[in-house]
Design an enzyme around this catalytic site. Sequence first.
Site, mmCIF file in Angstrom:
data_model
loop_
_atom_site.group_PDB
_atom_site.id
_atom_site.type_symbol
_atom_site.label_atom_id
_atom_site.label_comp_id
_atom_site.label_asym_id
_atom_site.label_seq_id
_atom_site.Cartn_x
_atom_site.Cartn_y
_atom_site.Cartn_z
ATOM 1 N N THR A 37 14.415 47.448 23.931
ATOM 2 C CA THR A 37 13.131 47.441 23.216
ATOM 3 C C THR A 37 12.938 46.136 22.460
ATOM 4 O OG1 THR A 37 13.320 49.843 22.957
ATOM 5 C CG2 THR A 37 11.724 48.710 21.564
ATOM 6 N N GLU A 89 52.385 56.911 15.105
ATOM 7 C CA GLU A 89 51.681 55.626 15.097
ATOM 8 C C GLU A 89 52.656 54.460 15.258
ATOM 9 O OE1 GLU A 89 48.610 55.563 15.419
ATOM 10 O OE2 GLU A 89 48.228 57.673 14.953
#
Length: 656
Positions: free
Chosen positions: A224, A440
Site C-alpha cells: 500500500t 538454553e
Amino acid sequence: MPSEAKDSKRWNVSTWYFVVAMALLMAGQLLLNYTPSLTLAYSDFQTLLQQDRIKEVAIYEDRITGTADLSNDRQLFPESDRDSLKTAALKNYNIIVVRVADPNLIAELQAARVKFAGRMENRWFGTLLSWIVPTLFFVIIWTLLMRRIGGRMSSVMDIGKSRAKVFVQKETGVHFDDVAGIDEAKDELMEVVDFLKSPDHYRKLGGRIPKGVLIVGAPGTGKTLLAKAVAGEAGVPFLSISGSEFVEMFVGVGAARVRDLFDQAQQLAPCIIFIDELDALGKARGIGGITANDEREQTLNQLLVQMDGFDTRNGVIIMAATNRPEILDPALLRPGRFDRQVALERPDLKGREQILRVHTRHIVMGDDVDLAALAGKTTGFAGAELANIVNEAALLAARKNKSVVEMSDFDAAIERAIAGLEKKNRVINANEKQTIAYHEAGHALIAELRPSADKVSKISIIPRGIGALGFTQQQPTEDRYLLKHNELLDKLDVLLGGRAAELLIFKEASTGAQNDLQRATDMARQMITRYGMSESLGPVVLETPRAPLLFPEAGPGRNEYSEHTAQLIDDEVRILLQAAQQRVMHTLTQHRKQLEALAQQLLVKETMERSALLKLLIETDITSPAEARRISGKSTEDKKETVVTQKPLANCSRKH
C-alpha cells in the site's frame, strides 16, 4: 480532511451564525419597542379621566394605552421610582389599561376632551417568532439525531455508491523517498509515474501503458505504501478502496459500486485506482462449490468488464495489492487486465538498513546507535516490523525518561518482537529454573560449536511471551538464500541441543522441548520430501507447499505417494533425528564442563550477551573458533554438500 467532514463543519458554522443573528434581531426588536410604562386598573383609569389627567389614548381590541399626568399622584406612582424621573416625564407618563366592555367609554373620553384613536395591532413579529422558534428547535433536534444515526442512514441511502477514499497528491504525503528497501519495484513503477506525467511521449511512439499493476508480497512489505508513493510522485488523485468493501448482503450492490468507482475515476482522470486486498474480491470463481458467493462472483464479473471497457489513454491506472496471488481468478491476470505484476520480497541487509534510516528520521538517537548492526539483527523482518521496532524503541526510551533513544532500547525492542514481552514477575521454582538454564545452555553451546550455525547473540532464562520460558537468540552473519546439507544438519543439532542437555544432566527430558522437536521434525521432513536429501528415496519431490510463491514453509500439500513411500519417509525422518541427537549428545558429553559453567552463570545472571559467553568459553578451555570447528568436525565427517534453494529458518530458538 475528507470532503464530508469539511461540509459538515461548514454547515455547523453557518447554523450557529443563523442562531446568533436571530437572537440579536429579537433582542434589538425588544429594545427598540421598550418604553417605561405603568399598568393601571380600569377603575384608576376612570379616576384619572374624571380628574382631566389623561392626555391621549389609543384603543386596541384588548387594551388601552396612552399618557397621563402622574406628577402629583403619590399612590399610583411610588416615591422610589419618582426620584429617578423628571417632572416633565411624570406629566406625560405612559400607561397601559386592560380594556373592559364599557359602552360609555367613548362618551366619557369626548366629555373630557381627550384625544383618542382606534388601533389595529400588527402581530407579524409575534407570529413570526411563533413559527421560527419551534422550527429552529426541531431543526436542532433533527440534526443531533441524524448525527447519531447518520452513518447507518448514509449506508442505506448510498448503498450503491463506491466507498473509495479520494486523496489528492498533497494529502497522500508519500513519495519514493519514503519507500526504501525495494528499489527494483520502484524502478518498475517509475514507468507508470512517467506515463501519468507525460502521456504524450508514449502515445507518439504507439506505446500502451499497462491497464493494471498487481503488487504481490508478504504482509508488511510495503504494498500500500508503494501505491501511495506512485500517486504522490505523479501528483494525481488516488482512489483507495478495500476489496471487501464491494460486497454487501444485497444482490447487485457490489457491481453497482464497481461501476460507480470507475465513473468517479473517469471524472478525476488522470488518477490511480488502488484496490487493497484484491483476493477478497478476485478469488477464483467456482471455488467453494454450492457455498460459493454469487454476489461476489457478480462483482468480480463487473470488475472484469470495467477493466476491459475503460481506456488508459484517459490516464486511469488500476493498481491492486494482495498477499495471496495463488487464489486469484486467472481472468484477472491475463494481458489487458492486471498485465504487470510487481513482487515485493522481504528486504535484504542493505534494504533493512535503508528502511531503518527512513523510519528514524524523526527519532532522536544516541551516538551509540548503529543502524547497520540493527539491520544485521533483524534478518527476515519486513518493513512494517522494522517500523514497529523503531517505534517500540522510542516508547521504551520515553518510559525510562531518556533524552535520546539508545542502542539498548533498539535491542530490547528487537527481543520483544522476537520472543515476546519479558515477564520478570513470573515465579518459577528452583528445579524448573535449573532445567531451563541447562536447556538454553545446550542450545547456545551447540550453536557455538557447529561451524555453519548462526552464532549466539544473547541467552536468557527470563520468561517471555506466551509459554516461552527462555530463549537463545542467534544472529546470522549475512543474508542467506541457499542452504547446504551440512548447514541444515547443523541447524538440526542446534534445535536438539536443549533437549540433549536435559538428557545428559537430568537423565530425562521435559516438555519444554516441544517447540524444538516440532521445528526439527518439520525441517527433517522438508529435507527428505522437498529437497531430495534421502539416499534411499532419491532426488524426488514428494510434497509441495500450499503457497509456493510467498510462503514456502506453509506446510505440506497433497500427498503424491503411496503408503509404502509414506512409511519410508517416516523411517528416514526418524533416522535423521536420531542421528542428530547422537551427534549432539557426543558433543555435549565432551564439553560438559563448559555446559555446566554456562548453566550456572545463567542461573546467577539470568541473561548473557555474546561477549560474556565468549569470555566464559575461553576461560573453560575453548580457546578459538578453529578449535571449535576441529571438535565439531569429528562428528560431522559424513555430511553431504547438497544445495537447498530455501531461505533460512527462524534465527531464534524459543517457546520452550
